[in-house]
Structure formats: C-alpha cells, structure tokens
Scaffold this motif. Sequence first.
Motif, short mmCIF file in Angstrom:
data_model
loop_
_atom_site.label_atom_id
_atom_site.label_comp_id
_atom_site.label_asym_id
_atom_site.label_seq_id
_atom_site.Cartn_x
_atom_site.Cartn_y
_atom_site.Cartn_z
N GLN A 158 0.83 -1.20 0.00
CA GLN A 158 0.00 0.00 0.00
C GLN A 158 0.87 1.26 0.00
O GLN A 158 0.58 2.23 -0.70
N GLU A 159 1.95 1.22 0.75
CA GLU A 159 2.81 2.40 0.89
C GLU A 159 3.76 2.59 -0.29
O GLU A 159 4.04 3.72 -0.71
N ASN A 160 4.24 1.47 -0.87
CA ASN A 160 5.32 1.58 -1.85
C ASN A 160 4.96 1.16 -3.27
O ASN A 160 5.72 1.45 -4.20
N GLY A 161 3.83 0.47 -3.46
CA GLY A 161 3.50 -0.01 -4.80
C GLY A 161 4.28 -1.25 -5.16
O GLY A 161 4.92 -1.89 -4.31
N PHE A 162 4.26 -1.60 -6.44
CA PHE A 162 4.89 -2.85 -6.90
C PHE A 162 5.59 -2.65 -8.23
O PHE A 162 5.11 -1.94 -9.12
N SER A 163 6.73 -3.32 -8.36
CA SER A 163 7.42 -3.43 -9.65
C SER A 163 8.17 -4.75 -9.64
O SER A 163 8.65 -5.20 -8.59
N TYR A 164 8.27 -5.41 -10.80
CA TYR A 164 9.02 -6.66 -10.87
C TYR A 164 10.47 -6.44 -10.46
O TYR A 164 11.10 -5.44 -10.85
N ALA A 165 10.99 -7.35 -9.66
CA ALA A 165 12.41 -7.30 -9.30
C ALA A 165 13.25 -7.72 -10.51
O ALA A 165 12.73 -8.16 -11.54
N THR A 166 14.56 -7.57 -10.38
CA THR A 166 15.46 -7.87 -11.49
C THR A 166 15.33 -9.32 -11.94
O THR A 166 15.37 -10.25 -11.14
N THR A 167 15.14 -9.48 -13.24
CA THR A 167 15.01 -10.80 -13.85
C THR A 167 16.03 -10.92 -14.97
O THR A 167 16.16 -10.02 -15.80
N ILE A 168 16.79 -12.01 -14.99
CA ILE A 168 17.73 -12.23 -16.08
C ILE A 168 17.17 -13.26 -17.05
O ILE A 168 16.40 -14.15 -16.66
N CYS A 169 17.55 -13.11 -18.30
CA CYS A 169 17.24 -14.10 -19.34
C CYS A 169 18.55 -14.70 -19.82
O CYS A 169 19.50 -13.96 -20.15
N VAL A 170 18.61 -16.01 -19.86
CA VAL A 170 19.78 -16.72 -20.38
C VAL A 170 19.33 -17.60 -21.53
O VAL A 170 18.38 -18.37 -21.39
N VAL A 171 20.00 -17.47 -22.68
CA VAL A 171 19.66 -18.27 -23.85
C VAL A 171 20.70 -19.37 -24.04
O VAL A 171 21.91 -19.11 -24.05
N LEU A 172 20.22 -20.61 -24.17
CA LEU A 172 21.07 -21.76 -24.44
C LEU A 172 20.68 -22.29 -25.82
O LEU A 172 19.49 -22.43 -26.11
N LYS A 173 21.65 -22.57 -26.66
CA LYS A 173 21.34 -22.95 -28.03
C LYS A 173 21.84 -24.35 -28.36
O LYS A 173 22.97 -24.73 -28.04
N LYS A 174 20.98 -25.13 -29.01
CA LYS A 174 21.31 -26.50 -29.42
C LYS A 174 21.84 -26.48 -30.85
O LYS A 174 21.22 -25.94 -31.75
N GLN A 175 22.99 -27.04 -31.03
CA GLN A 175 23.63 -27.05 -32.37
C GLN A 175 23.00 -28.12 -33.26
O GLN A 175 22.37 -29.04 -32.78
#
Length: 238
Positions: free
Chosen positions: A221-238
């Motif tokens: 109520q006092e501070n509101g909301f925002s998503y915390a830090t999120t990382i994206c990692v891409v793994l690729k199949k050859q």
Amino acid sequence: MKELKSYLSQYENPRILDIGTGKGDFIAMIDYVYQDYSEIIGIDIVDYLLEMDESAFENNPKIKWMDLDVLETTFPKNSFDIISLSNTLHHIKDIKSMFNQMVEMLKPGGIIILSELISSNDLSEKQISHQLLHSFAAKIDHELNKVHSQIFSKENVMQAIEMYSPLPVDAIWELETKSFDEEITLEDLYRLVDGLLKNVKDSPKFEQYKEEAIAIKDYLQENGFSYATTICVVLKKQ
C-alpha cells in the motif's frame, strides 16, 4: 524486450513450450513482442493456476495448457523450436534431469530461454515488494512440503547452468518488464497474499503467517509494486 523479440524472430512460426508456466506471465511477454508463432504450450502441475491461465488466454487458440510435470511429458524428441523456463529453476528438485529432458524435446538449432528472478542489493522500494511476495510464497510452499527455494543470486543461476546444462550459453541480459508492471493492481496482489495464507489456515504457525501477510499488504500500500530484477539466459542447441 528487444533482445527477446530478436531471438524469437529468428524462427519461422516456431512451436514453443513454456515450462512451469504458472498463470502465464512469460507467455504473455512472448505474445506481447512476437505473435508469429504456430503454437505455445504451457505446462505446470498446479491445477488452480492452470485454470487462471485458460481464462487469461481463452481467445487465443494458439495457446494451450496442460497439467504436466516436465519430467513426465511424452512429447517426442525434437518437438519444439523454443523452450522457455520462466521463474521455475528455483522450484526444480532434479535440475540435471530437467535440462536433459528439455534438450531431448528441443529441435537442432533451437533455443532454451531461461528467465529467473534474482536477488539484488540495489532494488527500488517497489521492487522490494516483489521480493517480499516471493519470500512469503516460498515460506508457504515450504510449509506445504513443496520445492520452492528463496530467490537465487545471478551467480547461483549461472552455476546451475554451468553444472547441469548440456548446452552452451548464447546470450544473457536483464529482462525489461516495465510494460507489465503497470497492469498489476494492488487488489491483484492482495488476492495473491490472501490465497497463500488460505493454503496454511490449519498450520500451527498460521497467526505468524497472518502477521507477515498484513505487513506485506501495508508495504504494498505504501510503496506499490514493480518486478524485481530478472535475467534471461539463452542456451542454443547445435
């Protein structure tokens, strides 16, 4: 989200699997930046969340939901162009088997996109709201004997990938979520807290959880909301 769109755009009408889909947050992000997919299948093992998913995307016939555990899926080898694992790593007990199963289902040239909320010392007051909610959910799930770790650090995530993933890292970036922050209301978050509390109504620690729930609502109520830090990692199949 240009990095996410750039990777999705490399595939023509890709077939996508989202693991641990919850109520479909990451699917919503995919659909926001790129609509030229042939199909997205979201899988999870929590029935009430899957019901929420279906109502959220009921007008999109290309999005489907299944009540499945990733380790018990029967999809053939090379079934998907893209597999996403969205804020699910900290719920997985057997990480090695999960990675092996994902690689089996991934087509040659396909990618795994792993997105994970991470702990950080420079969060804003709004982002701390997300961290408080996650910590509370983890405590409730632990009470219910469910696998749900507290938030990983970036180092923890990368160590897990290095240790268990057969695929190399192709890219890593922080996910931009501002467009989605604005769609979340305090009422939505209050319902989430109340739902979690209801799950432990018979616990001897219920009053303790209730006090924490009230404190979290006050903070929101006092501070509101925002998503915390999120990382994206891409793994690729050859």
